[in-house]
Each structure stands twice: as C-alpha cells, then as structure tokens.
Design an enzyme around this catalytic site. Structure first.
Site, PDB file in Angstrom:
ATOM      1  N   GLU A  34       0.834  -1.206   0.000  1.00 16.08           N
ATOM      2  CA  GLU A  34       0.000   0.000   0.000  1.00 16.08           C
ATOM      3  C   GLU A  34       0.870   1.257   0.000  1.00 16.08           C
ATOM      4  O   GLU A  34       0.607   2.225  -0.722  1.00 16.08           O
ATOM      5  CB  GLU A  34      -0.920  -0.005   1.218  1.00 16.08           C
ATOM      6  CG  GLU A  34      -2.042  -1.036   1.139  1.00 16.08           C
ATOM      7  CD  GLU A  34      -2.798  -1.172   2.444  1.00 16.08           C
ATOM      8  OE1 GLU A  34      -3.956  -1.625   2.412  1.00 16.08           O
ATOM      9  OE2 GLU A  34      -2.227  -0.825   3.511  1.00 16.08           O
ATOM     10  N   GLU A 122      20.649   8.573  29.301  1.00 17.45           N
ATOM     11  CA  GLU A 122      20.044   8.183  28.030  1.00 17.45           C
ATOM     12  C   GLU A 122      20.771   6.957  27.479  1.00 17.45           C
ATOM     13  O   GLU A 122      21.944   6.734  27.773  1.00 17.45           O
ATOM     14  CB  GLU A 122      20.168   9.310  26.999  1.00 17.45           C
ATOM     15  CG  GLU A 122      19.621  10.647  27.437  1.00 17.45           C
ATOM     16  CD  GLU A 122      20.006  11.756  26.474  1.00 17.45           C
ATOM     17  OE1 GLU A 122      20.207  11.469  25.274  1.00 17.45           O
ATOM     18  OE2 GLU A 122      20.120  12.906  26.922  1.00 17.45           O
ATOM     19  N   LYS A 124      22.999   4.883  24.997  1.00 15.97           N
ATOM     20  CA  LYS A 124      24.067   5.223  24.053  1.00 15.97           C
ATOM     21  C   LYS A 124      23.901   4.341  22.814  1.00 15.97           C
ATOM     22  O   LYS A 124      24.263   3.170  22.816  1.00 15.97           O
ATOM     23  CB  LYS A 124      25.448   5.008  24.669  1.00 15.97           C
ATOM     24  CG  LYS A 124      26.581   5.468  23.760  1.00 15.97           C
ATOM     25  CD  LYS A 124      27.936   5.266  24.418  1.00 15.97           C
ATOM     26  CE  LYS A 124      29.039   5.799  23.509  1.00 15.97           C
ATOM     27  NZ  LYS A 124      29.078   5.121  22.201  1.00 15.97           N
ATOM     28  N   ASP A 126      24.628   2.678  19.419  1.00 17.40           N
ATOM     29  CA  ASP A 126      25.880   2.309  18.750  1.00 17.40           C
ATOM     30  C   ASP A 126      25.735   2.583  17.258  1.00 17.40           C
ATOM     31  O   ASP A 126      25.436   1.704  16.469  1.00 17.40           O
ATOM     32  CB  ASP A 126      26.188   0.829  18.996  1.00 17.40           C
ATOM     33  CG  ASP A 126      27.624   0.486  18.640  1.00 17.40           C
ATOM     34  OD1 ASP A 126      28.437   1.415  18.471  1.00 17.40           O
ATOM     35  OD2 ASP A 126      27.936  -0.714  18.528  1.00 17.40           O
ATOM     36  N   TYR A 233      19.625  14.051  19.820  1.00 18.96           N
ATOM     37  CA  TYR A 233      19.845  14.181  21.265  1.00 18.96           C
ATOM     38  C   TYR A 233      20.507  15.494  21.676  1.00 18.96           C
ATOM     39  O   TYR A 233      20.725  15.738  22.859  1.00 18.96           O
ATOM     40  CB  TYR A 233      20.681  13.020  21.795  1.00 18.96           C
ATOM     41  CG  TYR A 233      21.949  12.730  21.029  1.00 18.96           C
ATOM     42  CD1 TYR A 233      23.002  13.643  20.977  1.00 18.96           C
ATOM     43  CD2 TYR A 233      22.093  11.520  20.360  1.00 18.96           C
ATOM     44  CE1 TYR A 233      24.156  13.365  20.273  1.00 18.96           C
ATOM     45  CE2 TYR A 233      23.249  11.244  19.651  1.00 18.96           C
ATOM     46  CZ  TYR A 233      24.274  12.154  19.618  1.00 18.96           C
ATOM     47  OH  TYR A 233      25.428  11.886  18.917  1.00 18.96           O
ATOM     48  N   LYS A 323      30.257   2.660  29.568  1.00 21.18           N
ATOM     49  CA  LYS A 323      30.251   1.497  28.674  1.00 21.18           C
ATOM     50  C   LYS A 323      30.044   0.204  29.471  1.00 21.18           C
ATOM     51  O   LYS A 323      30.798  -0.101  30.400  1.00 21.18           O
ATOM     52  CB  LYS A 323      31.577   1.428  27.897  1.00 21.18           C
ATOM     53  CG  LYS A 323      31.915   2.687  27.113  1.00 21.18           C
ATOM     54  CD  LYS A 323      30.956   2.929  25.977  1.00 21.18           C
ATOM     55  CE  LYS A 323      31.202   2.015  24.808  1.00 21.18           C
ATOM     56  NZ  LYS A 323      32.409   2.369  24.054  1.00 21.18           N
ATOM     57  N   CYS A 421      40.015 -25.996  -2.467  1.00 17.53           N
ATOM     58  CA  CYS A 421      38.789 -25.251  -2.163  1.00 17.53           C
ATOM     59  C   CYS A 421      37.698 -26.221  -1.717  1.00 17.53           C
ATOM     60  O   CYS A 421      37.426 -27.203  -2.413  1.00 17.53           O
ATOM     61  CB  CYS A 421      38.327 -24.468  -3.393  1.00 17.53           C
ATOM     62  SG  CYS A 421      36.697 -23.680  -3.189  1.00 17.53           S
ATOM     63  N   CYS A 424      34.748 -26.154  -4.689  1.00 15.79           N
ATOM     64  CA  CYS A 424      34.958 -26.668  -6.049  1.00 15.79           C
ATOM     65  C   CYS A 424      36.152 -27.617  -6.163  1.00 15.79           C
ATOM     66  O   CYS A 424      36.343 -28.233  -7.213  1.00 15.79           O
ATOM     67  CB  CYS A 424      35.151 -25.508  -7.019  1.00 15.79           C
ATOM     68  SG  CYS A 424      36.698 -24.594  -6.786  1.00 15.79           S
ATOM     69  N   CYS A 439      40.350 -19.115  -3.073  1.00 16.24           N
ATOM     70  CA  CYS A 439      40.245 -20.073  -4.166  1.00 16.24           C
ATOM     71  C   CYS A 439      40.668 -19.387  -5.457  1.00 16.24           C
ATOM     72  O   CYS A 439      40.208 -18.292  -5.774  1.00 16.24           O
ATOM     73  CB  CYS A 439      38.806 -20.575  -4.262  1.00 16.24           C
ATOM     74  SG  CYS A 439      38.481 -21.562  -5.738  1.00 16.24           S
ATOM     75  N   CYS A 445      34.709 -22.005  -9.925  1.00 20.49           N
ATOM     76  CA  CYS A 445      34.164 -22.179  -8.580  1.00 20.49           C
ATOM     77  C   CYS A 445      32.756 -21.604  -8.508  1.00 20.49           C
ATOM     78  O   CYS A 445      32.543 -20.439  -8.865  1.00 20.49           O
ATOM     79  CB  CYS A 445      35.063 -21.483  -7.566  1.00 20.49           C
ATOM     80  SG  CYS A 445      34.493 -21.673  -5.858  1.00 20.49           S
TER      81      CYS A 445
END
Length: 769
Positions: A34, A122, A124, A126, A233, A323, A421, A424, A439, A445
C-alpha cells in the site's frame, strides 16, 4: 491542474503521516504494498508535472546517481566526542568521581546551585554521529563528525533516511542544527547480514560498521536500500533569538515536537544511588529497544550550568559515556567449517553447541582467519568463551585451556581443507600480504560464479532487478547459468519455477519476480558501453573508469583493440625512455663521442615519438598539458596501469570468450566518443557550469547529465574559469564567489530554457568586475 495539485498534497500528507506513525509511534497503518503504491503514484505525478516538485517531498529521499565525492563541511559549533567510563574498570566509583568533578568545577566558578544537581541518563546508541542543519525549518545539509571541526557532507545519503524530517513541524528557529546518531535497527541488520551470508559475502561485523559503510557510499541508492534510522539528542548552531528549553529532558521533548525522532527512554537522577539505579535499569532492558546500545550517556541536565562546567579540547566535562561490559558465555566448539565468499576468500567459522547470549541463541561464531586461530590456539573440541563483537556478531575471544580435551591437536588450516577449495576442489593460495586463503578457480568455482553474476546485475552495472545473492546462487547451483552471460538465455518459465529453497522445503521464485527480471534483463541489452564495461568486472575498471572509456570508444570491440590505450602505454614507455637517456647522459659525461652521439640520437628519437603521441592524445581530448608543482606535465584521462589491465584482459582467454559470447547474444553496447558528446552548436558546449542552492524542477544528477549531453562540464567550485553559475533556492557561498569573479548567473528557469533552445536568454549581470 488544481485537482492534480491537491492530489499531490494529499499523497504527501498520507505518506508523511504513515512515516510518522511507523517511526514515532511504532503503529504502522499501511502495508508495504500500500505504501509503495502511494509512493509510485506521487512519483509519477511529480515526473509529469515537475513544477509541483518540492525539496521536502517524500520522493526526494530516493537515492539518485552516484556522486563524485564528499565535500567538506566546517562545523560552526565543534562536534565533540564523549569521554568513557567502563563498567569493569571504573564502575560506581568512576561515576562518583565524575559527579564530584562537575560539582567542583561549578564550585570553583561560584556557580554551584543550592539544590541538588540533576543528571539525565540516556541510551548510548551504537551508530554514527551526524549533524542536521535546518534553515527556516527545511533540511539544508547533513554531515559526519569527521575530526570534530570538519566533516563530510553526506546530505544526499541522509535524505534517504525516512525518519529524518525534510521539513520540521511548527515554528522552528531560523537556523537549527540538530546533533544525533544514525543507526541500523537490529531487525534491519539481521536482514542485511542474512542476505550477505546467503550471497557468500563476509557479513558486516556489527551495525555500526554497516551504518558507517552505508553513509559513506558514493551511490545514494545503496544507502536508500538500507533501513537506516536517526535519533536526535543535542544541538549545534541555533539562531540567537531562538527559545530553546533550558534542560536536556525538555530539549528532547522540544525536538520531538518539531518532528525529530528521540530516544524512547531516559532517566532523571539527583544522587549517585539514583544514577547507578538508572544505569542498571537501562542495562536490563536495552536488548528490547530494537537497536544496539553499548552503554549509557550521563549528562548534566541544566544546559546553562554546562557552559560553566566547560569542555576539554575533545569532550564536554559535563557528560560521560558509561560502557557496559560485553556479555560472554562458555560453550563447546564442535567443528570448524570453511565458508567461500564471492571473492573467493576462505573464512573459518566455529560451529558451537547452542548457547543463549545477549537475547539470542548462538550456534556459530566467526574465527576471522588462519592467523587469528593460531594466535588464540583455538582447536576443535575446545571449551571457548564467546561474546558478541559490537553486541551482534558472535566471536570466539578465548579458550578455556583447563577444559581442553587430552587428545586435541593444533588446527592446521591447509590440512583441514585438504589443500583445495572446499566448494569446487580447485587450487587455493594464501595472499602473502594478508592472513587469508582464497580459491584461485575464478571461472569454475560456484562461489566465484555467483559473485560475478550478482556483480553483473547490480545497480551500478546492468541494474537487473530481483537478482540478489540467493537467486544468483540457485541459478548456478541448478545449472541454469554457468557463466554470467548465460543469464540472457534462461527462459522466463524456468526462472518462474526456480526453487530458491531445498528439495524438502521448496520456495519458488515466482512468475511476477521472473517477469520483472526478464524485463530489466532485456533492457540491459541496450545499456551503454560504460555500464557493460563496469558489469564485466574487468580488473582496474570501476564506474568512473568505465565512464571515461565509454566516452572515447564507440564499441566494446574498439575498447578491446584500443588505439587510445596503446598510445597511453606508448606515452608511458617513451616518457621513461626520454627521462632515462637524459639521466644516463648526465651521469656519464665522460663517454666517448660515438657513444654520446648514439645516446643523443636515442633521446631525440624518443622525444619526437613522445611529442607525436601527445599530439594524438590531445587531439581527441584524452590528454592535456597541465601545471604541476615541479613544472609542466602532460596527463592522460586514464593511466598506464588501467590501460595495461584493460588490454591484457581483452587479450586473455576469458576476455576473448566474453567478446565472442556477446556477439552470439546479439549484444553490442555502444559508447559515445568525446567528439560526438560535445556538440559545438549548443551554448553550453565547452563551457563549465557550477550548480548552487536547491533546484526544484530538476534533480542535480539530471541537470549534470543534461549539461554533459550538450558538451558542457560541471564544476564543484567557482573560479575565474567558471562560465555560468546556476542559482537555486537558498544559494550558499558559491554565489558570493561567483559575483567576486564576475561569473554570469542563471536562475533555474533560465538554465532550463537554455538547455532546451541552446541560446543565452537573460544571464544576470555581475555585481562586480
């Protein structure tokens, strides 16, 4: 016309309200189909009636053409970082010392109030710090933090983020700079990493890396496809007469009233006990926020008192980031498997006994590379400690040696894969510069084939819809495509019935998806030469290089046997010959006359040949004389490294086969040589134009393409050599610079008229000589 205008206004209001409910209230009222239908209708109306397009329209969020690079923005108010407190190292004592330091600073300046100081706690987020600058309530630009004094102008990418308002609500100040964080919600990050894993890519390490990578994309469409969000903020520059709330708690609510998203939770605290309680409450609920947090931010609530407390050179003294310690868990490493990425890189993965960590059950963790395994002495069967790197991607951080099985042996990467590998069986090689194996079976591959097929279809190449990593992988796996160009012969019926799941749990691609893929696949046949040169993944040929090659060659066969690139290589060799003979003569002045004469003849011949090559390159606009710090020099559009790589690739077995295959498919991409691209009859031919301000009737990318199509150039800065300045709304410093140099100005209407008829209409007179 009035009915159309009303419908446009109505559509914008509905879309903006849907965005508000989705992002601010978490109460979506429209399904994705929509929403997409409303958006499509609005875009089509604006395209049909460009005079109705405004900068704050929701359609202006869609990423456009790639940009050439990021301009620098000087922050009018420095963007500072926060000093950290660590839960493990500092704990409650660190928070107490911070509060005491704030009190002492206020006491020293005789500014300590009689009542208790209040702090706001508040989450923090990341993410990546950015600043949004609004003028008269309309988003003017956005930038990264950079070094705190200067950041990158990433306005084009920020405009694609749907919860950033392009226009503020209510009575906003004349100038308002909002500081905040752009982040990737946990659900969005999981979706992206799942797609990367399915495509055989190495996934982003954490949401912050994914966010930073998205914001620094030169192609805004990439950022637009990633579900980034913003949270505000703080403030940067604000008009002097603006009435800004006096506390941090009230400031957040004020930002929200202007339509800016803010944190959902915060805590007021007036004592050390209340502060620690808030920090612990936040830690207990942070995994339910839907975005990653790595700590709490503690800020002095009174904004006036903050100025008394002051700043260091890099951070405010009135705030700290607390932290949290990373969450860890112990579990058994059952096996080490090897994933083959689309680039052929072999990545070791730890298969673990499932363990619950940071809100989810973990059964796999990255081991990064062979050197990392060796450094930590990780072995199959070990009890290991895992944690979520950046709170998301699980990683093995340590071995519990005391619980190591008696029969364990050091892990041997090459022996574990049997020297080949794992996908393959092809040869593998360790890059001497990096700690990774890869590889070498590029064309055989399946993982490599998937990479090349998906690269062919990406938006910057042939822009084929519905061909992501999973589809590419299944086309290879089911044998429908053995090399990328086979895609052009897969029948639509087979695409529609393609099983993207397993035999036990089938998941069909579907007729609708297949029809869209075929439609865009057929359109790709007529894509210009530059797109095809990029799509074929030729070494050293990115989008810009492909564009340059497309301007100077008529066909892909002409590129394969390019006289221009031959001249570039000859120029490089002759320049070295000229410099070499000159240096030899200078260093060996005591040579016998015949030897000196022969050396002089070599030098003369090389000089004559060099001048001839320079003239050929200059005649077609592929090279020109320029001034360098060490004197005059001759530069070419593309250098010898690119020229050699392109010629070598087309001369190789793979390049020869690709040319033959294109011919069999009837695909013959055409270029637009520079001579043909510069019609001399247009007023913009050979002229340099600079754009400034907001263009309302035409997008900047479209304006740039239109100028180039008429033989003009588009500059990024104004100088005496600028021929015209196109002035949009809210023009900046470029306008002042143009008037200083006497550069003719064009309104947007005058510019559009000149595009159309090629004649000068009414360029504004300069205010100065």
């Amino acid at each position: 016309m009035s009915a159309i205008r009303e419908r446009v206004v109505q559509l914008r209001q509905r879309i903006k309200e849907a965005d508000r409910l989705y992002y601010e209230e978490a109460a979506p009222v429209l399904t994705d189909p929509e929403y997409d239908e409303l958006y499509r209708e609005l875009r089509e109306l604006e395209e049909a009636h460009p005079e109705l397009l405004t900068p704050d329209s929701p359609t202006q969020r869609v990423g456009g053409k790639p940009i050439g690079g990021f301009k620098q923005v000087r922050h009018r108010v420095p963007m500072l970082s926060l000093d950290n407190l660590f839960a493990k190292k500092d704990g409650e004592e660190g928070v107490r010392k911070f509060v005491v330091s704030v009190e002492n600073e206020l006491r020293r300046k005789d500014a300590l109030p009689g009542e208790l100081l209040t702090f706001l706690v508040e989450p923090k987020v990341d993410g990546v710090a950015v600043t949004l600058s609004y003028r008269k309530g309309v988003l003017e630009y956005g930038a990264t933090r950079g070094d705190g004094e200067t950041g990158d102008d990433i306005t084009t990418n920020l405009r694609t983020i749907r919860n950033i308002p392009l226009k503020l609500k209510g009575a906003a100040p004349e100038v308002l700079e909002v500081r905040g964080e752009v982040y990737l919600p946990a659900a969005g990050f999981k979706k992206i990493t799942d797609e990367q894993k399915a495509a055989g890519d190495v996934p982003f390490a954490n949401p912050r890396n994914a966010t930073a990578g998205s914001l620094k994309q030169l192609e805004p469409k990439v950022a637009a496809r990633r579900p980034l969000e913003f949270v505000g903020y703080g403030l940067g520059e604000v008009s002097e007469d603006a009435e800004v709330p006096g506390t941090q708690a009230d400031l957040l609510q004020w930002l929200k009233s202007l339509g800016l998203p803010i944190h959902g939770r915060s805590w007021l605290a007036s004592s050390l006990e209340e502060l620690m309680q808030a920090i612990h409450e936040l830690e207990a609920i942070r995994h339910g926020f839907g975005f990653e947090t790595d700590g709490a931010v503690i800020k002095l609530n009174d904004r006036e008192l903050r100025e008394e407390v002051g700043y260091t050179s890099r951070a405010p003294k009135w705030a700290k980031a607390y932290k949290y310690a990373p969450e860890q868990a112990e579990t058994r490493l059952r096996e080490i498997t090897i994933q083959v990425g689309r680039t052929g890189v072999l990545t070791p993965v730890a298969e673990l006994n499932p363990v619950f960590l940071s809100g989810s059950t973990i059964s796999r963790a990255t081991l990064h590379n062979e050197d990392e395994i060796r450094r930590k002495d990780i072995r199959i069967g070990d009890m290991v400690i895992i944690e979520k790197a950046g709170e998301v991607i699980p990683a093995v951080v340590q071995v519990v040696v005391e619980q190591r099985p008696a029969d364990s042996v050091p892990f041997d990467f090459l022996a574990h894969i049997g020297g080949k590998c794992p996908v393959c069986g092809g040869p593998v090689r360790r890059d001497p510069s990096f700690a990774m194996w890869s590889c070498e079976n590029i064309s055989g591959c399946p993982a490599q084939k998937t990479r090349r097929l998906e690269f062919l279809a990406k938006r910057g190449a042939l822009d084929i819809d519905n061909l992501g990593g999973i589809v590419a992988d299944k086309l290879i796996e089911r044998g429908l495509v053995k090399e990328p160009l086979d895609l052009f012969e897969v029948p639509e019926e087979q695409l529609a019935t393609l099983n993207l799941g397993t035999d036990e749990e089938p998941r069909v691609f579907g007729a609708k998806n297949a029809a869209k893929l075929v439609e865009t696949r057929e359109r790709a046949r007529t894509m210009p030469l530059e797109r095809w040169l990029h799509a074929l993944a030729i070494p050293e040929v990115g989008e810009t290089t492909a564009h340059d090659l497309g301007r100077f060659h008529q066909s892909i066969e002409e590129v394969a046997d390019s006289a221009v690139l031959r001249d570039v290589l000859e120029f490089d060799w002759l320049k070295a010959e000229v410099d070499g003979t000159k240096s030899t003569a200078r260093a060996n002045k005591g040579l016998a006359a015949p030897e000196l004469a022969a050396l002089a003849e070599r030098h003369r011949t090389a000089m004559e040949s060099l001048e001839a090559v320079k003239q050929r390159l200059a005649a077609i606009g592929f090279g020109k004389e320029t001034r360098k710090k060490d004197g005059a020099g001759f530069v070419t559009e593309l250098g010898p490294v690119v020229a050699r790589a392109v010629r070598d690739w087309f001369a190789s077995e793979e390049g020869t086969r690709i040319l033959r295959r294109l011919k069999e498919l009837g695909i013959s991409p055409k270029g637009q040589p520079a001579a043909a691209a510069a019609p001399s009859g247009h007023v913009f031919s050979g002229k340099t134009l600079v754009l400034t301000g907001t263009l309302t009737a035409i997008k900047r990318g479209a304006a740039t393409e239109a100028i180039r199509a008429r033989g003009g150039n588009v500059g990024s800065s104004v100088s005496k050599k600028t021929d015209f300045l196109v002035v949009g709304e809210d023009a900046g410093s470029k306008l002042e610079e143009a008037r200083k140099h006497g550069v003719p100005e064009l309104t947007e209407a005058e510019f559009l008229q000149m595009l159309e008829d090629g004649e000068v209409t009414a360029a504004a007179p300069s205010d100065s000589e």
